[in-house]
Structures are given as C-alpha cells and as structure tokens.
Design a protein around this motif. Structure first.
Motif, mmCIF file in Angstrom:
data_model
loop_
_atom_site.group_PDB
_atom_site.id
_atom_site.type_symbol
_atom_site.label_atom_id
_atom_site.label_comp_id
_atom_site.label_asym_id
_atom_site.label_seq_id
_atom_site.Cartn_x
_atom_site.Cartn_y
_atom_site.Cartn_z
ATOM 1 N N LYS A 1 8.899 -10.400 -13.068
ATOM 2 C CA LYS A 1 7.762 -11.165 -13.587
ATOM 3 C C LYS A 1 6.649 -11.227 -12.553
ATOM 4 O O LYS A 1 5.462 -11.081 -12.883
ATOM 5 N N LEU A 2 7.023 -11.433 -11.287
ATOM 6 C CA LEU A 2 6.043 -11.466 -10.209
ATOM 7 C C LEU A 2 5.370 -10.104 -10.038
ATOM 8 O O LEU A 2 4.154 -10.013 -9.873
ATOM 9 N N ALA A 3 6.154 -9.033 -10.110
ATOM 10 C CA ALA A 3 5.593 -7.682 -9.997
ATOM 11 C C ALA A 3 4.636 -7.408 -11.151
ATOM 12 O O ALA A 3 3.557 -6.831 -10.961
ATOM 13 N N GLU A 4 5.020 -7.852 -12.331
ATOM 14 C CA GLU A 4 4.147 -7.675 -13.504
ATOM 15 C C GLU A 4 2.807 -8.370 -13.289
ATOM 16 O O GLU A 4 1.741 -7.820 -13.589
ATOM 17 N N ARG A 5 2.856 -9.575 -12.734
ATOM 18 C CA ARG A 5 1.617 -10.327 -12.494
ATOM 19 C C ARG A 5 0.781 -9.685 -11.374
ATOM 20 O O ARG A 5 -0.436 -9.580 -11.481
ATOM 21 N N ASP B 1 -2.940 -0.459 -10.667
ATOM 22 C CA ASP B 1 -1.690 0.304 -10.789
ATOM 23 C C ASP B 1 -1.037 0.063 -12.148
ATOM 24 O O ASP B 1 0.023 -0.555 -12.254
ATOM 25 N N ARG B 2 -1.685 0.555 -13.186
ATOM 26 C CA ARG B 2 -1.203 0.303 -14.544
ATOM 27 C C ARG B 2 0.205 0.834 -14.788
ATOM 28 O O ARG B 2 0.973 0.226 -15.519
ATOM 29 N N ARG B 3 0.515 1.962 -14.195
ATOM 30 C CA ARG B 3 1.865 2.519 -14.402
ATOM 31 C C ARG B 3 2.930 1.596 -13.820
ATOM 32 O O ARG B 3 3.982 1.385 -14.425
ATOM 33 N N VAL B 4 2.635 1.028 -12.658
ATOM 34 C CA VAL B 4 3.587 0.107 -12.031
ATOM 35 C C VAL B 4 3.694 -1.161 -12.872
ATOM 36 O O VAL B 4 4.793 -1.678 -13.101
ATOM 37 N N GLY C 1 0.794 -1.218 0.000
ATOM 38 C CA GLY C 1 0.000 0.000 0.000
ATOM 39 C C GLY C 1 0.821 1.259 0.000
ATOM 40 O O GLY C 1 0.374 2.313 0.466
ATOM 41 N N ALA C 2 2.026 1.180 -0.526
ATOM 42 C CA ALA C 2 2.898 2.348 -0.585
ATOM 43 C C ALA C 2 2.356 3.354 -1.598
ATOM 44 O O ALA C 2 1.604 2.997 -2.506
ATOM 45 N N PRO C 3 2.737 4.630 -1.471
ATOM 46 C CA PRO C 3 2.348 5.623 -2.485
ATOM 47 C C PRO C 3 2.891 5.241 -3.858
ATOM 48 O O PRO C 3 3.849 4.477 -3.969
ATOM 49 N N LEU C 4 2.288 5.802 -4.893
ATOM 50 C CA LEU C 4 2.643 5.432 -6.264
ATOM 51 C C LEU C 4 4.129 5.656 -6.550
ATOM 52 O O LEU C 4 4.778 4.802 -7.160
ATOM 53 N N ASP C 5 4.676 6.798 -6.093
ATOM 54 C CA ASP C 5 6.082 7.060 -6.390
ATOM 55 C C ASP C 5 7.006 6.048 -5.717
ATOM 56 O O ASP C 5 8.038 5.665 -6.267
ATOM 57 N N VAL C 6 6.613 5.574 -4.538
ATOM 58 C CA VAL C 6 7.418 4.566 -3.844
ATOM 59 C C VAL C 6 7.299 3.218 -4.561
ATOM 60 O O VAL C 6 8.293 2.501 -4.714
ATOM 61 N N LYS C 7 6.091 2.886 -5.035
ATOM 62 C CA LYS C 7 5.911 1.637 -5.796
ATOM 63 C C LYS C 7 6.772 1.648 -7.061
ATOM 64 O O LYS C 7 7.448 0.666 -7.379
ATOM 65 N N LEU C 8 6.740 2.771 -7.763
ATOM 66 C CA LEU C 8 7.523 2.877 -8.991
ATOM 67 C C LEU C 8 9.019 2.759 -8.697
ATOM 68 O O LEU C 8 9.757 2.085 -9.429
ATOM 69 N N ALA C 9 9.453 3.399 -7.621
ATOM 70 C CA ALA C 9 10.871 3.328 -7.264
ATOM 71 C C ALA C 9 11.261 1.906 -6.865
ATOM 72 O O ALA C 9 12.344 1.429 -7.218
#
Length: 203
Positions: free
Chosen positions: A84-88, A94-97, A64-72
């Motif tokens: 691959k796991l993150a993609e799944r 969170d389409r950007r992630v 549940g981190a903020p979007l910028d933290v998820k992206l980082a």
C-alpha cells in the motif's frame, strides 16, 4: 602541383588524429559500459541483501534504483502495508511500478478476505456436527457459499479441509437418515405387534 604536394603531406598527419579520436571514443564507450555493468551489479547485490525485509526493499525502490530493480523490489514485497505504501509512493511517477504495487496489493487483500470467508464457512460447517438434526438444505447453502469464493485466491489447505468436513457431514446426514428410517420401520412393526397382542388379549 604545390597544392597537391601539400595535400599529400597533410593526409598522413590527419589519419593518426582520426584514429586517435576513434580509439578514444571506443575506450570511452567501453569504460561507460563497464561503469554501467558495475552499477547494475551493485544494485543487484543491494536487492539480494534486501530480500525478505519489506522496509529495506521499499528503501531500495525509493533510492533511485533502475526500473528493473524497482520492479523486482516491489515484486518481492510481502505485506499489504508495504505494498500500500509503495502504491502511494509511486502513484505520481514510475507508472509501471505503481501498477505492479497496486495489482499485488489487490491480490493480497483478495487472498486475505477470501481466506477469512473460507474460515467462517469451515467453522459453520464444523458447528453442524453438534446439531441433533442435519438439514440437507443447510449443506447445500454452505456448498453454494463455498463455490462463490474466488477459487484462485483460496488456500489449498482450506479447500481440502472444507471438502473433508462437507464429505463427513454428508455421510453423517445419510447415516442419520438411515437411522431415522430404521426407527420408523421398527416403530411401525412395534405398533403392528401391539395391535396383534391387544387383539389376542381381547379374544
């Protein structure tokens, strides 16, 4: 007149109430901003602590981190399996992630596959040193196969190695061609000398 007096008396009482509401709102906004800043600092510290550990980075991104933290966090993942796991995991939200994970996973796969192809071409080139005859067309084939690789995904060290091996092979090919030409010339001269010797013996 009486109404004017009452209105006059009410106004000073209303002003402090309005001022108190405005001050309270400003204090609430400041407290909210401080809380957000503190929360962001907390996420940043967690991100810093997770760097270098794909499992910790994935856990952080899914917590549940903020979007910028998820992206980082996804941007710092190093292994194909983790990406691959993150993609799944982020496919349905969170389409950007998800897009970042997919792009980075594809880039890692392309880099690995290109590296494997490059290694096979380098091995094939090195194997030519052991062959008694070096065909020029074989060198051309190897060079074409190398040029067909994705240059952006190539390891610079492999590029340097292949170029060095190919240059050595080219040099060896020229040297062997010169040796063959020299032997051919010597053979022709020997044949002429032998023919002269045979003619002299007959005489």
């Amino acid at each position: 007149m009486i109404g004017w007096i009452f209105n006059k008396n009410d106004t000073p009482a209303a002003e402090p109430a309005t001022a108190n509401v405005a001050a309270t709102a400003a204090a609430d906004r400041a407290a909210s901003a401080d809380a957000l800043a503190a929360a962001q600092r907390d996420w940043d510290l967690k991100l810093q602590a997770a760097l270098g550990d794909d499992t910790a980075l994935l856990t952080l991104a899914l917590a549940g981190a903020p979007l910028d933290v998820k992206l980082a966090a996804v941007g710092a993942l190093a292994s194909e399996a983790a990406l691959k796991l993150a993609e799944r995991e982020f496919r349905d939200h969170d389409r950007r992630v998800h897009r970042l994970a997919k792009q980075r996973h594809g880039a890692l796969v392309a880099r690995r596959e290109t590296g494997e192809k490059a290694a096979r071409l380098i091995d094939a080139a090195r194997a030519l040193f052991g062959e008694p005859l070096l065909a020029v067309n074989r060198l051309v084939e190897l060079d074409r196969a190398w040029q067909a690789l994705d240059a952006a995904a190539l390891d610079p060290a492999q590029r340097v190695e292949f170029e060095a091996v190919l240059a050595q092979l080219s040099t060896l090919t020229r040297e062997r061609a010169d040796e063959a030409l020299t032997r051919k010339r010597w053979s022709a001269q020997a044949q002429q000398a032998l023919a002269g010797l045979q003619a002299a013996c007959l005489e």
